[in-house]
Design an enzyme around this catalytic site. Sequence first.
Site: not given
Length: 245
Positions: A75-76
């Site tokens: 997840i960025s």
Amino acid sequence: MAASGSRHPPISDDATSFAAQRERMVAQQISARGVRDPLVLAAMRQVPREAFLPERMRDLAYDDSPLPIGHGQTISQPYIVAAMIEALQLNGGERVLEIGAGSGYAAAVLAQIAGEVTTIERIGALADKAAAALAALGIGNVQVRQGDGSRGWPPGAPYDAIVVAAGGPHLPQSLKTQLAIGGRLVMPVGADQSAQRLVRLTRTSVDDVRCEQLADVRFVPLIGDEGWASVAPEPRADRPATVRK
């Protein structure tokens, strides 16, 4: 005495804590680093990042870093999500294509601004989890599809904006042709899988485009027919890794 059922469910201490962390995230990690679009800032305040993480990792939800979500994906970092969405220059109500659904978090943020979001995920287990997380939050304007994101999603084209959350060796032709005239494509591009430049392509006419380089970034590789064929092996521990300067 209040009538039965007239009150909202009590807000848990965890929910209150996460909401406060989310406000600090927007102020300290996003706004302070130059993201100014009020639509993006409002969307980042609205979406609970913890809802897209495994239970054991939720205390890390508002750290200024990417986090693993399994299957070699992440997840960025919140700032990167905000910066890439700001680069799309959305006004509200657009049709948006996201490549690399991952956890579904960025699609949820996009859904607060866009009219319709289609997000493509190569890995079936992640696509299922993303769809479940979005449904649990009642987000109804996102469609999660499994497939080769490097080829886009022709049934929904043309798109006003396309964002790619994985790095490729070049801008896929399929994505260019699925952009509406005036549409923007934001994607990390690099000659190898270790680092990329964030590029924004604007389709100015049927045959013409304009490209801008925005920032240095590092993303997981875009695997597919118009991306990388496979993930490159990590450098061996007994040899120094190449340092890019």
